[in-house]
Write a protein that holds these residues in place. Structure first.
Motif, PDB file in Angstrom:
ATOM      1  N   GLY A   1       0.795  -1.229   0.000  1.00  0.00           N
ATOM      2  CA  GLY A   1       0.000   0.000   0.000  1.00  0.00           C
ATOM      3  C   GLY A   1       0.825   1.276   0.000  1.00  0.00           C
TER       4      GLY A   1
ATOM      5  N   CYS B   1       1.776   6.795   0.683  1.00  0.00           N
ATOM      6  CA  CYS B   1       0.628   5.899   0.655  1.00  0.00           C
ATOM      7  C   CYS B   1      -0.035   5.998  -0.719  1.00  0.00           C
TER       8      CYS B   1
ATOM      9  N   ASN C   1      -3.141   5.169  -1.367  1.00  0.00           N
ATOM     10  CA  ASN C   1      -4.542   5.583  -1.221  1.00  0.00           C
ATOM     11  C   ASN C   1      -5.438   5.057  -2.341  1.00  0.00           C
ATOM     12  N   GLN C   2      -5.388   3.762  -2.560  1.00  0.00           N
ATOM     13  CA  GLN C   2      -6.211   3.086  -3.575  1.00  0.00           C
ATOM     14  C   GLN C   2      -5.830   3.466  -5.003  1.00  0.00           C
TER      15      GLN C   2
ATOM     16  N   SER D   1      -3.354   3.209  -8.405  1.00  0.00           N
ATOM     17  CA  SER D   1      -2.416   2.290  -9.039  1.00  0.00           C
ATOM     18  C   SER D   1      -1.090   3.037  -9.209  1.00  0.00           C
TER      19      SER D   1
END
Length: 68
Positions: free
Chosen positions: A10, A44, A46-47, A49
């Protein structure tokens, strides 16, 4: 050229060539401050890609720092 690594799930670690690149990455990723892992800044995802991350930095800086 900068290199990206995912060493922590992540999070993306950026290995950069110079201080100018590090400062550009910090500005592009505000308000998040980097955490350092092995002496290199990590951010991070943070979702996002990796491609989204690269595009975010490229859009902000106008420069394509990434190694192909």
């Amino acid at each position: 050229m900068a290199t990206l690594k995912i060493e922590i799930p992540g999070r993306v670690t950026i290995i950069h060539d110079c201080l100018i690149q590090e400062n550009d990455f910090k500005k592009a990723m505000k308000p998040e401050k980097p955490t350092y892992f092995g002496g290199n800044p990590t951010y991070c995802l943070n979702q996002m890609s990796l491609d989204d991350f690269k595009n975010k930095v490229k859009t902000f800086t106008g420069t394509d720092y990434w190694m192909s």
